[in-house]
Scaffold this motif. Structure first.
Motif, PDB file in Angstrom:
ATOM      1  N   ASP A   1       0.816  -1.210   0.000  1.00 25.28           N
ATOM      2  CA  ASP A   1       0.000   0.000   0.000  1.00 25.28           C
ATOM      3  C   ASP A   1       0.853   1.264   0.000  1.00 25.28           C
ATOM      4  O   ASP A   1       0.333   2.368  -0.164  1.00 25.28           O
ATOM      5  CB  ASP A   1      -0.938   0.015   1.209  1.00 25.28           C
TER       6      ASP A   1
ATOM      7  N   ILE B   1     -12.197  -6.562   3.820  1.00 25.11           N
ATOM      8  CA  ILE B   1     -11.725  -5.469   2.970  1.00 25.11           C
ATOM      9  C   ILE B   1     -11.224  -6.020   1.641  1.00 25.11           C
ATOM     10  O   ILE B   1     -11.530  -5.488   0.562  1.00 25.11           O
ATOM     11  CB  ILE B   1     -10.613  -4.672   3.694  1.00 25.11           C
ATOM     12  N   GLU B   2     -10.457  -7.095   1.700  1.00 23.73           N
ATOM     13  CA  GLU B   2      -9.941  -7.706   0.469  1.00 23.73           C
ATOM     14  C   GLU B   2     -11.090  -8.194  -0.412  1.00 23.73           C
ATOM     15  O   GLU B   2     -11.065  -8.041  -1.630  1.00 23.73           O
ATOM     16  CB  GLU B   2      -9.007  -8.871   0.813  1.00 23.73           C
TER      17      GLU B   2
ATOM     18  N   LEU C   1     -16.497   2.389   3.837  1.00 24.40           N
ATOM     19  CA  LEU C   1     -16.771   1.226   2.988  1.00 24.40           C
ATOM     20  C   LEU C   1     -18.061   1.373   2.192  1.00 24.40           C
ATOM     21  O   LEU C   1     -18.157   0.892   1.067  1.00 24.40           O
ATOM     22  CB  LEU C   1     -16.832  -0.050   3.839  1.00 24.40           C
TER      23      LEU C   1
ATOM     24  N   PHE D   1     -12.842  -5.034  -2.129  1.00 28.12           N
ATOM     25  CA  PHE D   1     -12.095  -4.330  -3.172  1.00 28.12           C
ATOM     26  C   PHE D   1     -11.661  -5.242  -4.315  1.00 28.12           C
ATOM     27  O   PHE D   1     -11.355  -4.757  -5.412  1.00 28.12           O
ATOM     28  CB  PHE D   1     -10.894  -3.606  -2.551  1.00 28.12           C
TER      29      PHE D   1
ATOM     30  N   GLU E   1      -9.464  -7.478   7.766  1.00 27.16           N
ATOM     31  CA  GLU E   1      -8.705  -7.326   6.523  1.00 27.16           C
ATOM     32  C   GLU E   1      -9.264  -8.242   5.447  1.00 27.16           C
ATOM     33  O   GLU E   1      -9.280  -7.886   4.258  1.00 27.16           O
ATOM     34  CB  GLU E   1      -7.226  -7.660   6.782  1.00 27.16           C
TER      35      GLU E   1
ATOM     36  N   GLU F   1      -7.537  -0.890  -6.224  1.00 28.45           N
ATOM     37  CA  GLU F   1      -6.471  -0.461  -5.317  1.00 28.45           C
ATOM     38  C   GLU F   1      -6.492   1.042  -5.044  1.00 28.45           C
ATOM     39  O   GLU F   1      -6.129   1.494  -3.954  1.00 28.45           O
ATOM     40  CB  GLU F   1      -5.117  -0.884  -5.865  1.00 28.45           C
TER      41      GLU F   1
ATOM     42  N   SER G   1      -9.243   2.903  -4.821  1.00 23.27           N
ATOM     43  CA  SER G   1     -10.321   3.093  -3.839  1.00 23.27           C
ATOM     44  C   SER G   1      -9.938   2.523  -2.483  1.00 23.27           C
ATOM     45  O   SER G   1     -10.317   3.070  -1.439  1.00 23.27           O
ATOM     46  CB  SER G   1     -11.615   2.438  -4.340  1.00 23.27           C
ATOM     47  N   ARG G   2      -9.182   1.425  -2.496  1.00 27.97           N
ATOM     48  CA  ARG G   2      -8.698   0.847  -1.231  1.00 27.97           C
ATOM     49  C   ARG G   2      -7.836   1.871  -0.500  1.00 27.97           C
ATOM     50  O   ARG G   2      -7.947   2.053   0.720  1.00 27.97           O
ATOM     51  CB  ARG G   2      -7.911  -0.419  -1.530  1.00 27.97           C
ATOM     52  N   ARG G   3      -6.952   2.556  -1.228  1.00 29.12           N
ATOM     53  CA  ARG G   3      -6.109   3.576  -0.600  1.00 29.12           C
ATOM     54  C   ARG G   3      -6.950   4.745  -0.100  1.00 29.12           C
ATOM     55  O   ARG G   3      -6.664   5.324   0.955  1.00 29.12           O
ATOM     56  CB  ARG G   3      -5.047   4.056  -1.590  1.00 29.12           C
TER      57      ARG G   3
ATOM     58  N   ALA H   1     -17.164   3.374  -0.790  1.00 24.40           N
ATOM     59  CA  ALA H   1     -16.346   2.586  -1.709  1.00 24.40           C
ATOM     60  C   ALA H   1     -17.212   1.623  -2.515  1.00 24.40           C
ATOM     61  O   ALA H   1     -17.042   1.488  -3.738  1.00 24.40           O
ATOM     62  CB  ALA H   1     -15.288   1.807  -0.921  1.00 24.40           C
TER      63      ALA H   1
END
Length: 489
Positions: free
Chosen positions: A5, A478-479, A128, A482, A475, A115, A117-119, A131
C-alpha cells in the motif's frame, strides 16, 4: 495497511480498447518524480510535474510517445489522499501500452483491482459504503440505480448508520453510569427509561433492515419471469414490453425452447425480463424438457412472476398440475400476477374457456391483468403495475395500496428514499444482527438481568453496525470488497 500500500501504483481508469482519449492514473509518494522523468512541458508557462499545484493542468509530451495533458491532484485532497497524476493520452492500444510501460519502467507498480479506492478508504477519504457505491455508480444501467449509488457515495447510508450508533452509544453511556452505582441506588425508572430507548433503537433498525427488500431491487433490478403453458402468448408480452421482436412468436406450441432474457428500463428502474419455455405437463422431447428445467430455475430466482392464462384453457388434469405449479410459487413467497391473455377473443368464448372466470374462481386473491396484443392500454397498465410493484411492493392499484409503502417507510430518515435504504446484502446482514442484539438487550433489561449482560449485547450490536462503514472490519472483508472492483478505480 501493507507494504504494497506504500508503493506508487499506476493503471488506466478508462476501459480497454480503442478510444479518442485514455486516462492513466498514478498515485503514491513517487508519482511526481516519475512524471518529472517522463513529462516534458510544451512551453515555459507550464511547470514541471513536481512543481505543479493541486487541481492544475499542463500540456506537453510524454517520453517521446505522445502529446498529452497532465493533471495534478495534491495530497490530501486527491481521490486516494496521496499525490495523484492523471495522464490524458490518445486512446490507441499501442499508445496506451507504451505510456503504461514507461511509467512501470520508471518505478511504479501496476495497480490491482480497486487499489485506488482501497487507498482512499485507508487514508480516510471514504468509508466502505462509499467505496461500494463507487462500483455501483460504474455498473449502473438505469437512472434510479445511479441515483441510489450517488446518494450512498455522498454519505446517505453512513449518516443513517451513524445516527443509529449515536443513539445506541447514548444508551450505553447511561448504562455504564448505572454500572458505577451501588445496587441499592438503582431506581425502576432508570431501567424503564433504558427499555424505552432500546425499543426505539430496535424499531428504527428493523425499519432500516426492511428497506433492503426495495433497495435490492433498485440496485440489482427487478427480476420478472413470464411463465405459463405452451402457446399462451408469453413471448408476445416480452416483445411488447421490450418494444421490438426479441422472441419468435408463432401459433405452434413449444416455439420458445430456451429462456429469452432482456433488460429494459421503466420510469428509470432496471427490469430483467425473462421469457420461458412453455411448462408442458408431460414432454418426452429432451430439448423441451431442458427448456422446462431452465424455466423452473428462472422461476426460483424471480422477484415477480407473470403467469399467463389464455384460451383455450388446459384440459382438467393438466390444469390441476398447472395450479400446483402456481401454488408452489406462492408457497415459496413469490409475488404473482395472472395475465389473462388473448382478451380480444373473450366475447366469443364459452364460460368454461374464459380465463377471467376461471381465475376469479380458482385464484380469487391474486391480482389479474387482462391482456391483448392489440391493446396499447393493456401494455401501459402492465408497465404501471411493474413500476408500482418496484416502488411500493404491491401490484394493487393506488386506491388499494396501503398508505405506507415499503419505500415510504424510510423516507422520513433522510432527504430522499435512497438516503436510508439498504441496497447491499452485507449491510442487511449486519443490521439484522444488530436488531437481534438490541432486542436481546431490551429483553434482558425487562427481565431484570444485570446491566453487565445488557452492556455486552449493546457493544456487540455497535460492532456489527461499525462493519457497515468499515470502522471495525477485518482485513479479509476489505480484500473481498475491493477485489470486486475494476482495475483503475
Amino acid at each position: 495497511m501493507t507494504n504494497m500500500d506504500l508503493d506508487t501504483i499506476a493503471a488506466f481508469s478508462t476501459p480497454p480498447g480503442e478510444s479518442g482519449l485514455a486516462v492513466l492514473r498514478i498515485s503514491g509518494s513517487f508519482a511526481a518524480s516519475i512524471c518529472d522523468c517522463l513529462f516534458v512541458p510544451s512551453s515555459s508557462r507550464f511547470k514541471k510535474p513536481s512543481d505543479m499545484e493541486g487541481y492544475t493542468l499542463a500540456h506537453g509530451y510524454w517520453g517521446a510517445i505522445d502529446e498529452v495533458v497532465l493533471a495534478c491532484f495534491r495530497a490530501p485532497y486527491s481521490y486516494t489522499g496521496e499525490d495523484v497524476y492523471e495522464i490524458s493520452c490518445h486512446g490507441g492500444q499501442a499508445i496506451r501500452q507504451a505510456v503504461l510501460d514507461s511509467v512501470l519502467a520508471a518505478g511504479a507498480r501496476a495497480a490491482g483491482p480497486g487499489e485506488f479506492s482501497r487507498r482512499a478508504f485507508f487514508n480516510g477519504k471514504m468509508d466502505l459504503t462509499a467505496a461500494e457505491a463507487v462500483m455501483d455508480m460504474i455498473g449502473a444501467q438505469a437512472e434510479k440505480q445511479a441515483q441510489a449509488a450517488y446518494r450512498q457515495l455522498t454519505g446517505g447510508v453512513s449518516r443513517v448508520i451513524h445516527e443509529r450508533t449515536d443513539h445506541l452509544y447514548g444508551a450505553l453511556a447511561r448504562l455504564e453510569m448505572l454500572l458505577d452505582w451501588d445496587e441499592e441506588e438503582e431506581r425502576p425508572e432508570d431501567r424503564e427509561l433504558l427499555v424505552h430507548e432500546l425499543e426505539h433503537s430496535e424499531r428504527e433498525l428493523r425499519l432500516l433492515a426492511d428497506s433492503f427488500a426495495g433497495g435490492r431491487i433498485i440496485r440489482e433490478g427487478l427480476a420478472v419471469v413470464i411463465a405459463g403453458s405452451p402457446n399462451v402468448g408469453k413471448s408476445s408480452i416480452l416483445n411488447a414490453l421490450s418494444g421490438h421482436d426479441r422472441a419468435i412468436v408463432s401459433n405452434i406450441p413449444g416455439t420458445t425452447r430456451d429462456t429469452v432474457e432482456i433488460d429494459l428500463t421503466l420510469n428509470g428502474y432496471l427490469v430483467h425480463l425473462t421469457d420461458t419455455a412453455g411448462l408442458a405437463i408431460d414432454s418426452q422431447d429432451p430439448i423441451e424438457r431442458e427448456g422446462i428445467m431452465r424455466a423452473e430455475s428462472a422461476l426460483r430466482a424471480a422477484d415477480l412472476v407473470l403467469w399467463v392464462l389464455s384460451p383455450p384453457l388446459l384440459p382438467e388434469d393438466e390444469r390441476r398440475q398447472e395450479e400446483t405449479r402456481i401454488e408452489r410459487c406462492l408457497e415459496e413467497g413469490k409475488e404473482l400476477l395472472l395475465i389473462l391473455g388473448k382478451d380480444d377473443l373473450r366475447p366469443s368464448l364459452p364460460a368454461e374457456e374464459d380465463p377471467a372466470l376461471y381465475a376469479a374462481e380458482r385464484f380469487p386473491d391474486l391480482p389479474t391483468l387482462t391482456w391483448s396484443d392489440r391493446s396499447e392500454d393493456d401494455l401501459q397498465r402492465l408497465r404501471e403495475m411493474l413500476v408500482r410493484f418496484i416502488e411500493g411492493g404491491s401490484l394493487n392499484s393506488a386506491e388499494e395500496t396501503p398508505s405506507v409503502t415499503r419505500h415510504e417507510q424510510v423516507k422520513s430518515h433522510g432527504e430522499g428514499q435512497s438516503h436510508s435504504m439498504l441496497t447491499h446484502a452485507r449491510h442487511k446482514v449486519a443490521v439484522d444482527r444488530a436488531v437481534e442484539l438490541v432486542g436481546r438487550a431490551r429483553a434482558d433489561l425487562q427481565a431484570g438481568l444485570s446491566f453487565d449482560l445488557v452492556a455486552i449485547s449493546l457493544k456487540e450490536a455497535l460492532t456489527e453496525l461499525s462493519t457497515i462503514t468499515g470502522e471495525d472490519v477485518s482485513e479479509t472483508l476489505i480484500e473481498q470488497i475491493f477485489s470486486r472492483f475494476c482495475i483503475g478505480k
